[in-house]
Design an enzyme around this catalytic site. Sequence first.
Site, mmCIF file in Angstrom:
data_model
loop_
_atom_site.group_PDB
_atom_site.id
_atom_site.type_symbol
_atom_site.label_atom_id
_atom_site.label_comp_id
_atom_site.label_asym_id
_atom_site.label_seq_id
_atom_site.Cartn_x
_atom_site.Cartn_y
_atom_site.Cartn_z
ATOM 1 N N LYS A 15 -15.090 21.079 38.102
ATOM 2 C CA LYS A 15 -16.239 20.254 37.793
ATOM 3 C C LYS A 15 -17.543 20.901 38.257
ATOM 4 O O LYS A 15 -18.633 20.529 37.823
ATOM 5 C CB LYS A 15 -16.107 18.896 38.519
ATOM 6 C CG LYS A 15 -14.838 18.155 38.230
ATOM 7 C CD LYS A 15 -14.725 16.953 39.189
ATOM 8 C CE LYS A 15 -13.324 16.435 39.169
ATOM 9 N NZ LYS A 15 -13.085 15.492 40.289
ATOM 10 N N ASP A 43 -20.180 27.796 39.202
ATOM 11 C CA ASP A 43 -21.143 27.481 40.255
ATOM 12 C C ASP A 43 -21.036 28.479 41.389
ATOM 13 O O ASP A 43 -22.043 28.917 41.930
ATOM 14 C CB ASP A 43 -20.945 26.035 40.766
ATOM 15 C CG ASP A 43 -19.505 25.734 41.141
ATOM 16 O OD1 ASP A 43 -18.604 26.421 40.642
ATOM 17 O OD2 ASP A 43 -19.287 24.801 41.931
ATOM 18 N N ASP A 52 -16.112 32.251 45.526
ATOM 19 C CA ASP A 52 -15.819 32.209 46.956
ATOM 20 C C ASP A 52 -14.819 33.343 47.242
ATOM 21 O O ASP A 52 -15.207 34.492 47.400
ATOM 22 C CB ASP A 52 -15.252 30.826 47.273
ATOM 23 C CG ASP A 52 -15.343 30.461 48.734
ATOM 24 O OD1 ASP A 52 -15.058 31.331 49.565
ATOM 25 O OD2 ASP A 52 -15.696 29.319 49.059
ATOM 26 N N LYS A 77 -20.260 34.371 47.466
ATOM 27 C CA LYS A 77 -20.125 34.630 48.907
ATOM 28 C C LYS A 77 -19.437 35.975 49.082
ATOM 29 O O LYS A 77 -18.195 36.039 49.121
ATOM 30 C CB LYS A 77 -19.263 33.541 49.570
ATOM 31 C CG LYS A 77 -19.887 32.162 49.626
ATOM 32 C CD LYS A 77 -18.908 31.204 50.306
ATOM 33 C CE LYS A 77 -19.446 29.813 50.419
ATOM 34 N NZ LYS A 77 -18.419 28.858 50.912
ATOM 35 N N ASP A 121 -19.261 20.252 45.828
ATOM 36 C CA ASP A 121 -18.942 19.010 46.528
ATOM 37 C C ASP A 121 -18.308 19.222 47.887
ATOM 38 O O ASP A 121 -17.796 20.296 48.205
ATOM 39 C CB ASP A 121 -17.950 18.187 45.685
ATOM 40 C CG ASP A 121 -16.546 18.780 45.719
ATOM 41 O OD1 ASP A 121 -16.402 19.995 45.422
ATOM 42 O OD2 ASP A 121 -15.594 18.062 46.061
ATOM 43 N N ARG A 168 -22.436 16.357 44.881
ATOM 44 C CA ARG A 168 -22.609 17.181 43.675
ATOM 45 C C ARG A 168 -23.978 16.951 43.035
ATOM 46 O O ARG A 168 -24.487 17.804 42.336
ATOM 47 C CB ARG A 168 -21.528 16.851 42.638
ATOM 48 C CG ARG A 168 -20.117 17.277 43.020
ATOM 49 C CD ARG A 168 -19.228 17.221 41.788
ATOM 50 N NE ARG A 168 -17.802 17.199 42.105
ATOM 51 C CZ ARG A 168 -17.045 18.271 42.252
ATOM 52 N NH1 ARG A 168 -17.564 19.465 42.129
ATOM 53 N NH2 ARG A 168 -15.757 18.157 42.515
HETATM 54 C C1 PRP Z 1 -14.743 25.799 43.189
HETATM 55 C C2 PRP Z 1 -15.686 26.533 42.239
HETATM 56 C C3 PRP Z 1 -14.834 27.641 41.702
HETATM 57 C C4 PRP Z 1 -13.858 27.925 42.820
HETATM 58 C C5 PRP Z 1 -14.283 29.160 43.538
HETATM 59 O O1 PRP Z 1 -14.012 24.872 42.450
HETATM 60 O O2 PRP Z 1 -16.190 25.698 41.243
HETATM 61 O O3 PRP Z 1 -14.141 27.246 40.538
HETATM 62 O O4 PRP Z 1 -13.903 26.812 43.728
HETATM 63 O O5 PRP Z 1 -13.430 29.419 44.613
HETATM 64 P P1 PRP Z 1 -12.590 30.779 44.708
HETATM 65 O O6 PRP Z 1 -13.513 31.907 44.374
HETATM 66 O O7 PRP Z 1 -12.175 30.797 46.163
HETATM 67 O O8 PRP Z 1 -11.419 30.701 43.818
HETATM 68 P P2 PRP Z 1 -13.073 23.781 43.130
HETATM 69 O O9 PRP Z 1 -11.656 24.259 43.145
HETATM 70 O O10 PRP Z 1 -13.653 23.374 44.469
HETATM 71 O O11 PRP Z 1 -13.157 22.574 42.101
HETATM 72 P P3 PRP Z 1 -14.435 21.779 41.570
HETATM 73 O O12 PRP Z 1 -15.242 22.744 40.729
HETATM 74 O O13 PRP Z 1 -13.863 20.673 40.763
HETATM 75 O O14 PRP Z 1 -15.220 21.296 42.767
#
Ligand code: PRP
Length: 183
Positions: A47, A104, A107, A135, A163, A169
């Site tokens: 999301k 977005d 990580d 990051k 979030d 969000r």
């Molecule tokens: C977040 C973000 C990425 C992912 C990045 O999504 O939107 O898709 O984490 O993390 P990574 O590089 O460690 O894989 P999340 O799984 O938190 O779901 P959301 O977008 O629904 O909040």
Amino acid sequence: MRAADIADQLSTILVTEEQIHEKLGELAQRVEADYEGKELLLVGVLKGAVMVMADFSRKLRRDIVIDWMAVSSYGAGTKSSGVVQIRKDLDTDLTGKHVLIVEDIIDSGLTLSWLLENFASRGAASIEILALLRKPEAAKVEIDCRYVGFDIPTEFVVGYGLDYDERFRNLRDVAVLAPHVYS
Ligand code: PRP
């Protein structure tokens, strides 16, 4: 929750609404130039990417198609295990398409690493990534991201789609979550 209560749960503003919009405008100009004469499919990863997609796509002065994918990481108790489950697949056939994944945040990079492999197997003509935030120190895998908004430190950030437990969000800025909220 009142504005003052929200402010109490944030430690610092990392990227302001103005900075985000300026950067997305710059990235939109680059994307317009890079994809001139090509059909472009933007794929948002739900999301978190909703805000970036809404604002970035409206800065593009060209025809595009938007699709969405919902994935979730699971297993080993942490979200960044690298195991990804599709919760909502694309509606679009990727064969021969120029795909720009809109995220977005990068990580660990594990989500995008999996998505890149998955999309490549569907026969896309090209696949690139646009991520508002990255990051660098948290990377577990190197992701070749052509369009990066801001490199940020390894902090717990929320806002502008990001979030904590589904909250924050809707913040217009990207902020660091105060440690007392999650510790
Ligand atoms: C977040 C973000 C990425 C992912 C990045 O999504 O939107 O898709 O984490 O993390 P990574 O590089 O460690 O894989 P999340 O799984 O938190 O779901 P959301 O977008 O629904 O909040």
